[in-house]
Design a protein around this motif. Sequence first.
Motif, short mmCIF file in Angstrom:
data_model
loop_
_atom_site.label_atom_id
_atom_site.label_comp_id
_atom_site.label_asym_id
_atom_site.label_seq_id
_atom_site.Cartn_x
_atom_site.Cartn_y
_atom_site.Cartn_z
N UNK A 109 0.85 -1.20 0.00
CA UNK A 109 0.00 0.00 0.00
C UNK A 109 0.88 1.25 0.00
N UNK A 110 1.86 1.26 0.87
CA UNK A 110 2.79 2.40 0.97
C UNK A 110 3.48 2.65 -0.38
N UNK A 111 3.96 1.59 -1.00
CA UNK A 111 4.66 1.75 -2.28
C UNK A 111 3.72 2.17 -3.41
N UNK A 112 2.53 1.58 -3.47
CA UNK A 112 1.59 1.96 -4.52
C UNK A 112 1.14 3.42 -4.35
N UNK A 113 0.99 3.86 -3.10
CA UNK A 113 0.64 5.27 -2.86
C UNK A 113 1.77 6.19 -3.32
N UNK A 114 3.01 5.80 -3.06
CA UNK A 114 4.16 6.60 -3.51
C UNK A 114 4.19 6.66 -5.03
N UNK A 115 3.88 5.55 -5.68
CA UNK A 115 3.85 5.52 -7.14
C UNK A 115 2.76 6.44 -7.68
N UNK A 116 1.57 6.38 -7.08
CA UNK A 116 0.46 7.24 -7.52
C UNK A 116 0.84 8.71 -7.39
N UNK A 117 1.44 9.08 -6.27
CA UNK A 117 1.88 10.46 -6.07
C UNK A 117 2.91 10.85 -7.14
N UNK A 138 3.98 7.66 -19.54
CA UNK A 138 3.01 6.95 -20.36
C UNK A 138 2.04 6.19 -19.49
N UNK A 139 0.78 6.24 -19.84
CA UNK A 139 -0.28 5.49 -19.14
C UNK A 139 -0.51 5.94 -17.70
N UNK A 140 -0.25 7.21 -17.40
CA UNK A 140 -0.46 7.70 -16.04
C UNK A 140 -1.84 7.35 -15.51
N UNK A 141 -2.87 7.72 -16.28
CA UNK A 141 -4.24 7.55 -15.78
C UNK A 141 -4.59 6.08 -15.55
N UNK A 142 -4.24 5.23 -16.49
CA UNK A 142 -4.54 3.80 -16.36
C UNK A 142 -3.78 3.19 -15.19
N UNK A 162 -2.47 4.73 -12.61
CA UNK A 162 -2.94 5.31 -11.34
C UNK A 162 -4.24 4.65 -10.91
N UNK A 163 -5.17 4.46 -11.83
CA UNK A 163 -6.45 3.84 -11.50
C UNK A 163 -6.25 2.40 -11.03
N UNK A 164 -5.38 1.65 -11.70
CA UNK A 164 -5.10 0.27 -11.29
C UNK A 164 -4.51 0.21 -9.90
N UNK A 165 -3.56 1.10 -9.61
CA UNK A 165 -2.90 1.06 -8.30
C UNK A 165 -3.85 1.50 -7.21
N UNK A 166 -4.72 2.47 -7.49
CA UNK A 166 -5.71 2.89 -6.49
C UNK A 166 -6.66 1.74 -6.17
#
Length: 111
Positions: A60-68, A76-80, A82-86
């Motif tokens: 969770x911590x790492x995926x949140x850091x990635x989203x930020x 490339x593919x920021x939106x996709x 980000x949505x997958x990681x959220x």
Amino acid sequence: MLILSAGLVTKLYWYGSVESYAKDVLLAEENVVRLAPAHGTIYDSRGLARALTGDFSGAIEDFQAFVEWTNNVEWTNNDEAEAQRKECIEMLKSGKNSLTLELLEKLKSPK
């Protein structure tokens, strides 16, 4: 001496995790995070490995850091991504690993 970029190393670890070597790549990912802490994709790869090895809070911590990170860079593919990681974050918070075999097969295609 061979020098690899953080992005290339991240892909190597990502695919290592997807191909069932998550435990093997975790230690190496820790080193890359220390060497290239500003490179957001390493957090994404480590998050995947952590989720696959049962470290949900670390994932969770790492995926949140990635989203930020995706919100602060052109990638490339920021939106996709980000949505997958959220979605992964929410599933992991509920104690479920959202990284199913079907999703892992999908993740094998290049990011």
